[in-house]
Design a protein around this motif. Structure first.
Motif, short mmCIF file in Angstrom:
data_model
loop_
_atom_site.label_atom_id
_atom_site.label_comp_id
_atom_site.label_asym_id
_atom_site.label_seq_id
_atom_site.Cartn_x
_atom_site.Cartn_y
_atom_site.Cartn_z
N ALA A 296 1.73 -11.47 -7.08
CA ALA A 296 2.62 -12.07 -6.45
C ALA A 296 3.93 -10.98 -6.46
CB ALA A 296 3.37 -13.29 -7.46
N GLU A 297 4.27 -10.93 -4.97
CA GLU A 297 5.43 -9.71 -4.53
C GLU A 297 5.02 -8.39 -4.63
OE1 GLU A 297 8.28 -10.64 -3.44
OE2 GLU A 297 7.54 -12.82 -3.70
N VAL A 298 3.52 -8.20 -5.10
CA VAL A 298 2.94 -6.68 -4.61
C VAL A 298 2.85 -6.52 -3.28
CG1 VAL A 298 1.22 -5.17 -5.21
CG2 VAL A 298 2.24 -6.67 -6.89
N ARG A 299 3.45 -5.44 -2.72
CA ARG A 299 3.19 -4.95 -1.46
C ARG A 299 1.60 -4.92 -1.09
NH1 ARG A 299 7.35 0.12 -0.58
NH2 ARG A 299 6.08 0.55 -2.39
N VAL A 300 1.45 -5.20 -0.04
CA VAL A 300 0.08 -5.01 0.71
C VAL A 300 -0.23 -3.63 0.56
CG1 VAL A 300 -1.62 -5.26 2.36
CG2 VAL A 300 0.14 -7.20 1.91
N THR A 301 0.79 -2.64 1.22
CA THR A 301 0.30 -1.29 1.13
C THR A 301 -0.11 -0.60 -0.30
OG1 THR A 301 2.58 -0.78 1.21
CG2 THR A 301 1.41 -0.90 3.35
N ASP A 302 0.48 -1.43 -1.23
CA ASP A 302 0.26 -0.81 -2.68
C ASP A 302 -1.07 -1.08 -3.08
OD1 ASP A 302 2.81 0.40 -2.70
OD2 ASP A 302 3.65 -1.06 -4.03
N LEU A 303 -1.56 -2.20 -2.92
CA LEU A 303 -2.87 -2.63 -3.14
C LEU A 303 -3.75 -1.85 -2.36
CD1 LEU A 303 -4.65 -4.51 -5.13
CD2 LEU A 303 -4.64 -6.21 -3.40
N GLU A 304 -3.76 -1.50 -1.11
CA GLU A 304 -4.54 -1.06 -0.29
C GLU A 304 -4.79 0.44 -0.68
OE1 GLU A 304 -2.82 -1.32 3.62
OE2 GLU A 304 -4.12 -3.08 4.29
N ASN A 305 -3.60 0.93 -1.13
CA ASN A 305 -3.51 2.31 -1.61
C ASN A 305 -4.52 2.43 -2.97
OD1 ASN A 305 -2.13 3.41 0.56
ND2 ASN A 305 -0.30 3.19 -0.45
#
Length: 246
Positions: free
Chosen positions: A80-89
């Motif tokens: 929750a609230e984690v940026r999509v780009t952070d998970l992608e990276n």
């Protein structure tokens, strides 16, 4: 019209990932990468870790059929609230380190299957974002994993459209609008999660199977293969049927 019809000329080769193409459960190392980059605090994943330890002690992390939906609910909540780009990276960096652990047969088998004019497909209950990385490495364009809801480029903490409740068979249905020739298709899996896919096709293979899948495979006469025999067994049966065995 059903997406699965014997009269169709389209044949697929469906592969599980964890324990089949890759020797471990890839999904559960992803939180560590998120935490290490500072994208998400470690406290977010405490409940998930405790849950997985409990599953592993009782049924095995890859075999707890009824418990996996709960595991991915906890995963989604932690995001929750984690940026999509952070998970992608995190997924990209994780796979960059782990891709060398793919079983050696993986690349050449995918190439042989494509040469047989069969469509390779990766199906996993793991996060779609890490399944995508594996698919890219193997030059596979069709794949499906569990997706998480996104709003304003951040995760909401929820699973996308009940993905956590879907079976791998339903994931496969989601991917195809055109009919598939099931009798001419193959599937490879290693746990009871994969049995619904294996029973659909004409060429099912139980790969280094769990005890539960071993029992089903022996009962139904499905070939049991391992990392050393899979290429030969697939060539002798599935690829020979396609007229392209080497």
């Amino acid at each position: 019209m059903s997406a699965f019809e014997a009269g169709s000329s389209m044949r697929v080769a469906v592969f599980d990932i964890d324990g089949t193409l890759y020797p471990d459960v890839l999904s559960w190392t992803l939180p560590e990468w998120l935490v290490s980059t500072g994208a998400c605090p470690a406290s977010r994943f405490v409940e998930l870790r405790h849950f997985l330890c409990g599953v592993g002690a009782t049924e095995g992390v890859t075999e707890g059929l009824a418990l996996l939906p709960k595991a991915y609910e906890l995963f989604a909540q932690a995001l929750a609230e984690v940026r999509v780009t952070d998970l992608e990276n995190a997924a990209e960096n994780l796979w960059r380190q782990k891709k060398g652990l793919l079983f050696p047969f993986s690349h050449s088998l995918m190439q042989s299957i494509a040469a047989a004019r069969c469509v390779p497909v990766l199906i996993s209950r793991g996060p779609d974002i890490i399944v995508r990385q594996v698919a890219k490495s193997l030059d596979v364009s069709l794949y499906r994993g569990t997706r998480f809801q996104v709003k304003a480029s951040r995760y909401t903490g929820e699973i996308f459209y009940r993905d956590n409740m879907k079976t791998k068979k339903e994931f496969l249905f989601d991917l195809f609008d055109s009919p598939i020739n099931l009798d001419g298709s193959m599937a490879v899996g290693n746990t009871l999660h994969d049995a619904q896919i294996l029973e659909l096709v004409g060429f099912p293979y139980a790969f280094e199977p769990s005890q539960g899948l071993t029992e089903v495979a022996l009962e139904r006469g499905w070939p049991i293969v391992d990392r050393h025999t899979i290429k030969r067994v697939v060539a002798d049966a599935f690829l020979r049927n396609a007229g392209l065995a080497h």
